[in-house]
Write a protein that holds these residues in place. Structure first.
Motif, PDB file in Angstrom:
ATOM      1  N   LEU A  72       0.842  -1.197   0.000  1.00 44.44           N
ATOM      2  CA  LEU A  72       0.000   0.000   0.000  1.00 44.44           C
ATOM      3  C   LEU A  72       0.877   1.245   0.000  1.00 44.44           C
ATOM      4  N   HIS A  73       0.251   2.394   0.055  1.00 41.43           N
ATOM      5  CA  HIS A  73       0.959   3.675   0.122  1.00 41.43           C
ATOM      6  C   HIS A  73       1.822   3.700   1.388  1.00 41.43           C
ATOM      7  N   PRO A  74       2.988   4.377   1.379  1.00 39.51           N
ATOM      8  CA  PRO A  74       3.849   4.413   2.564  1.00 39.51           C
ATOM      9  C   PRO A  74       3.153   4.954   3.811  1.00 39.51           C
ATOM     10  N   ILE A  84     -10.023  -7.622   1.096  1.00 45.19           N
ATOM     11  CA  ILE A  84     -10.808  -8.539   0.270  1.00 45.19           C
ATOM     12  C   ILE A  84     -10.513  -8.224  -1.185  1.00 45.19           C
ATOM     13  N   LEU A  85     -10.308  -9.255  -1.982  1.00 38.65           N
ATOM     14  CA  LEU A  85     -10.010  -9.090  -3.397  1.00 38.65           C
ATOM     15  C   LEU A  85     -11.279  -8.699  -4.147  1.00 38.65           C
ATOM     16  N   THR A  86     -11.249  -7.562  -4.864  1.00 39.74           N
ATOM     17  CA  THR A  86     -12.416  -7.122  -5.629  1.00 39.74           C
ATOM     18  C   THR A  86     -12.193  -7.207  -7.129  1.00 39.74           C
ATOM     19  N   ARG A  90      -3.468  -8.598 -13.600  1.00 39.47           N
ATOM     20  CA  ARG A  90      -2.076  -8.184 -13.618  1.00 39.47           C
ATOM     21  C   ARG A  90      -1.991  -6.889 -14.378  1.00 39.47           C
ATOM     22  N   PRO A  91      -1.151  -5.981 -14.111  1.00 36.91           N
ATOM     23  CA  PRO A  91      -0.074  -6.012 -13.134  1.00 36.91           C
ATOM     24  C   PRO A  91      -0.541  -5.705 -11.712  1.00 36.91           C
ATOM     25  N   LYS A  92      -1.819  -5.258 -11.544  1.00 35.30           N
ATOM     26  CA  LYS A  92      -2.294  -4.946 -10.197  1.00 35.30           C
ATOM     27  C   LYS A  92      -3.697  -5.488  -9.982  1.00 35.30           C
ATOM     28  N   CYS A  93      -3.969  -5.823  -8.726  1.00 40.96           N
ATOM     29  CA  CYS A  93      -5.290  -6.268  -8.308  1.00 40.96           C
ATOM     30  C   CYS A  93      -5.904  -5.165  -7.446  1.00 40.96           C
ATOM     31  N   GLU A  94      -7.229  -5.076  -7.461  1.00 40.41           N
ATOM     32  CA  GLU A  94      -7.892  -4.106  -6.595  1.00 40.41           C
ATOM     33  C   GLU A  94      -8.362  -4.817  -5.334  1.00 40.41           C
ATOM     34  N   HIS A 104      -7.753  -0.060  -3.036  1.00 37.34           N
ATOM     35  CA  HIS A 104      -6.343   0.125  -3.383  1.00 37.34           C
ATOM     36  C   HIS A 104      -5.971  -0.796  -4.526  1.00 37.34           C
ATOM     37  N   LEU A 105      -5.040  -0.356  -5.352  1.00 34.99           N
ATOM     38  CA  LEU A 105      -4.448  -1.203  -6.383  1.00 34.99           C
ATOM     39  C   LEU A 105      -3.127  -1.724  -5.848  1.00 34.99           C
ATOM     40  N   VAL A 106      -2.973  -3.053  -5.819  1.00 36.51           N
ATOM     41  CA  VAL A 106      -1.810  -3.693  -5.207  1.00 36.51           C
ATOM     42  C   VAL A 106      -1.265  -4.739  -6.173  1.00 36.51           C
ATOM     43  N   LYS A 107       0.055  -4.842  -6.243  1.00 28.66           N
ATOM     44  CA  LYS A 107       0.677  -5.877  -7.064  1.00 28.66           C
ATOM     45  C   LYS A 107       0.371  -7.249  -6.469  1.00 28.66           C
ATOM     46  N   PRO A 108       0.133  -8.271  -7.310  1.00 32.71           N
ATOM     47  CA  PRO A 108      -0.227  -9.602  -6.790  1.00 32.71           C
ATOM     48  C   PRO A 108       0.837 -10.242  -5.908  1.00 32.71           C
TER      49      PRO A 108
END
Length: 178
Positions: A72-74, A84-86, A90-94, A104-108
């Protein structure tokens, strides 16, 4: 007194090396006011779906995950966050974060499925333990290693074991040849 064995620069370098080794063994995280301000994010109600993985590659929307530090953000600090995965991709999951219902958009590779619902489902199915020796810290049994995989590893497994699509052949090629 005799000749000096070390110069002041040598003594300073040795002290710096000792302090560096000490901080590597005992990491010290900064206080909460040190982190930058969190950016404003969209907020949403908790997603209505729920999914518990049951095998390698079984990651779907609604899977409860842990977001590792750095995902996540620093401003969110150096701790794991439950989400929870929404949206899977790739390259990012919400992900929807439990603590404040933000998206948030996060790398898998920063997402790890929560093992507690998997453990509960396995116990309900009759599996008594994931571990070889209950009560002691021992490695997981080989058939349960997938519970420690990241979402990236689950996606790779899914791609490797996906069935090949059937080859379609044109039946009336002569009709369209002109």
């Amino acid at each position: 007194m005799g000749p000096r064995c070390y110069t002041p620069a040598d003594a300073l370098r040795a002290e710096a090396e000792e302090l560096h080794r000490h901080h590597q063994r005992n990491p010290n995280y900064p206080p909460s006011h040190y982190y930058p301000e969190k950016p404003r994010r969209r907020r949403r109600q908790q997603p209505p779906y729920d999914h518990t993985p049951s095998r390698p590659g079984d990651i779907e929307l609604g899977t409860t995950l842990w977001v590792s530090p750095g995902g996540l953000h620093p401003g969110w600090g150096d701790i794991h966050h439950l989400a929870i995965l929404t949206t899977l991709g790739r390259p990012k999951c919400e992900v929807w974060v439990w603590i404040d219902s933000s998206l948030h958009l996060v790398k898998p590779e920063h997402l790890t499925p929560d093992i507690s619902p998997i453990r509960n489902a396995a116990c309900a199915a009759g599996v008594t333990s994931f571990r070889q020796h209950p009560g002691r810290r021992s490695p997981l049994l080989p058939e349960w290693e997938w519970t420690r995989w990241t979402v990236e590893q689950h996606l790779q497994h899914r791609e490797q074991h996906a069935p090949t699509p059937p080859a379609t052949e044109a039946v009336q090629e002569a009709l369209f040849a002109n």
